[in-house]
Scaffold this motif. Structure first.
Motif, short mmCIF file in Angstrom:
data_model
loop_
_atom_site.label_atom_id
_atom_site.label_comp_id
_atom_site.label_asym_id
_atom_site.label_seq_id
_atom_site.Cartn_x
_atom_site.Cartn_y
_atom_site.Cartn_z
N THR A 1 27.60 47.57 25.59
CA THR A 1 27.13 46.62 26.59
C THR A 1 27.80 46.84 27.94
OG1 THR A 1 26.97 45.02 24.78
CG2 THR A 1 26.75 44.14 26.99
N GLU B 1 24.35 49.55 31.87
CA GLU B 1 24.36 48.12 31.54
C GLU B 1 25.08 47.32 32.62
OE1 GLU B 1 24.86 50.47 29.22
OE2 GLU B 1 23.07 50.10 28.00
N GLN C 1 22.93 40.75 25.54
CA GLN C 1 22.75 41.90 26.41
C GLN C 1 23.56 41.74 27.70
OE1 GLN C 1 18.45 41.56 26.95
NE2 GLN C 1 18.76 40.98 29.08
#
Length: 488
Positions: A117, A122, A452
């Motif tokens: 993550t 990301e 997420q």
């Protein structure tokens, strides 16, 4: 070195010699794999000096850096931890299971999924979730209505971390770095390892940041040390139980920004569309994974599943499938050793469910009493209530998924994640109804424990809440124009 005499020295204290610090020993782990952890117990003067050192270093080293440079450095450190041959990854893989009690495979897979993550792509998404133009963290950027704005992070961000899930401190640690804040992090007595290792790795990856963060500890109730840390911080970000957070807030000056993350409750919803012969087994497997990962210790872990009637698989059959999937996961992902309090809580919960089954024909408990999991089933739709965790869950049948918002809304202030298995046509209506009831995160079953990048933790901004916005209004720009050199 044998298991019995393993000692890990926690903390990260730039500018302080270990010999100048008092150390307190914590005995952690299970009888089969004990581990001693020495944590630093600073004096109030040492805490103040350390906090001031971190503030100076962050002002000199972080504030002038482009945010993309910070992202790249974090990405490099994360790549090290994703490399199973790296010394720091091996250290975490060795220590975290023993400190937390979770199985090696649970930590291995959970840690890898979690670390992904925080890779560069990301983190780029993380930034754009809160800032349409991340350059706003580097310089003044134009405002649509005229004028300019810059986002400036705190000079010192104090983190008070919980220890219920390994590696939890990484969320706020990285958030602080992205807004160019100095970090003073208080580790939990139950998980003092990850933040300590992460700080050391980060200082190795980028030596110029070595003084920009510190990892400290103090025992609960030591208000003198707490006051020293709080006095130097601009923002206090804390995780933990609601009672502890309320007590901390009561001791903070009214001018101190306080961002608490307390107890939350999460649940799952399975609609008719996910109850075909094939899809029901898939959804049960994903639900079992959400329960098994870290034994429901996270605020995003499910504590109850609502299953809609009318599908090819009935709610009772789905509950049986869930119990089967939980049993299948036990050989690889053994449940951690429970404390006496946790064992008593699970036993009391199971007895209450078995007593209820004697009163109601539609109520039952699935699985053997000695199994390391428990699934209770009710034909009646029950209001959402917290359970005993550690792979124990209630499954309720509902006539229609639209009945669920009213069942969870009484816990509006504590709702967080809803894991859903539903059709594309129903997804947004389900999300709208659950969001109106108080849910702040909606995801697929199987993803409940894997938020997420850039998720809005408890419905708030991860980065935007940390900064202050500095506006240069259009009037200042207009007033400056006649004073330009070329107007002479």
């Amino acid at each position: 070195m044998t298991a019995a005499d393993t000692v890990f020295k926690a903390g990260y204290l730039p500018g302080l010699e270990a010999s100048d610090v008092a150390w307190e020993r914590l005995s952690l782990g299970s009888p089969n794999a004990p581990i001693n952890v020495d944590v630093p117990r600073l004096t109030p003067d040492q805490m103040q000096a350390l906090a001031q050192r971190v503030k100076r270093a962050s002002r000199e080293q972080l504030k002038s850096l482009p945010v993309q440079r910070i992202v790249q450095t974090i990405d490099t450190a994360i790549a090290r931890l994703l490399d199973k041959q790296d010394h720091y990854r091996q250290l975490l893989q060795k220590l975290l299971p023993r400190v937390s009690g979770f199985a090696d495979d649970t930590v291995q897979l959970g840690l890898t999924a979690f670390l992904k993550t925080f890779r560069q792509r990301e983190l780029d998404r993380f930034l754009t979730e809160d800032f349409a133009n991340p350059r706003i963290l580097d310089a003044f950027v134009p405002r649509p209505g005229g004028g300019w704005t810059q986002a400036i992070g705190p000079e010192l961000l104090l983190h008070v971390w919980a220890g219920n899930v390994p590696a939890l401190p990484l969320w706020s640690f990285v958030s602080g770095l992205l807004v160019k804040a100095g970090t003073l992090g208080k580790i939990s007595s139950s998980e003092p390892v990850f933040a300590s290792v992460w700080a050391r790795l980060l200082a190795e990856v980028e030596p110029r940041w070595a003084d920009c963060f510190a990892v400290v500890w103090w025992p609960g109730g030591d208000e003198a040390l707490e006051r020293s840390a709080v006095a130097e911080a601009d923002v206090v970000l804390a995780y933990g139980g609601n009672t502890a957070l309320q007590a901390l807030q009561s001791r903070l000056p009214v001018t101190k920004r306080f961002l608490p993350h307390g107890h939350k409750v999460s649940f799952g919803l399975v609609t008719q569309a996910a109850l075909t012969v094939r899809q029901s087994q898939i959804s049960a497997r994903q639900a079992a994974l959400d329960m098994t990962r870290f034994d429901q210790q996270g605020c995003y872990s499910p504590q109850l599943f609502y299953v809609e009637r009318g599908g090819l698989t009935s709610p009772r059959e789905w509950a049986q499938q869930l119990a089967g999937e939980l049993a299948a996961l036990v050989p690889r992902f053994a449940r951690r050793r429970l404390s006496l309090e946790e064992t008593a809580s699970m036993s009391a919960w199971r007895q209450a469910q078995e007593f209820e089954s004697l009163k109601q024909s539609g109520h039952t408990v699935l699985g053997h009493a000695d199994a390391p999991f428990a699934v209770a089933f009710s034909e009646q739709p029950l209001p959402l209530q917290p359970g005993p965790l550690n792979r124990s869950v209630m499954v309720c049948g509902v006539d229609d998924w639209t009945d669920v918002p009213a069942l969870v809304e009484p816990l509006r202030d504590y709702l967080q994640t809803a894991g859903v298995a539903t059709s594309p046509e129903d997804l947004l209506p389900v999300a709208q109804a659950l969001g109106s009831a108080g849910v702040t995160r909606i995801c697929a079953l199987g993803a409940m424990t894997l938020p997420q990048a850039g998720w809005h933790h408890d419905g708030r901004f991860s980065l935007l809440d940390l900064v202050r916005m500095v506006d240069v209004e259009a009037s200042a720009e207009a007033a400056a124009e006649p004073l330009s050199r070329y107007e002479d």
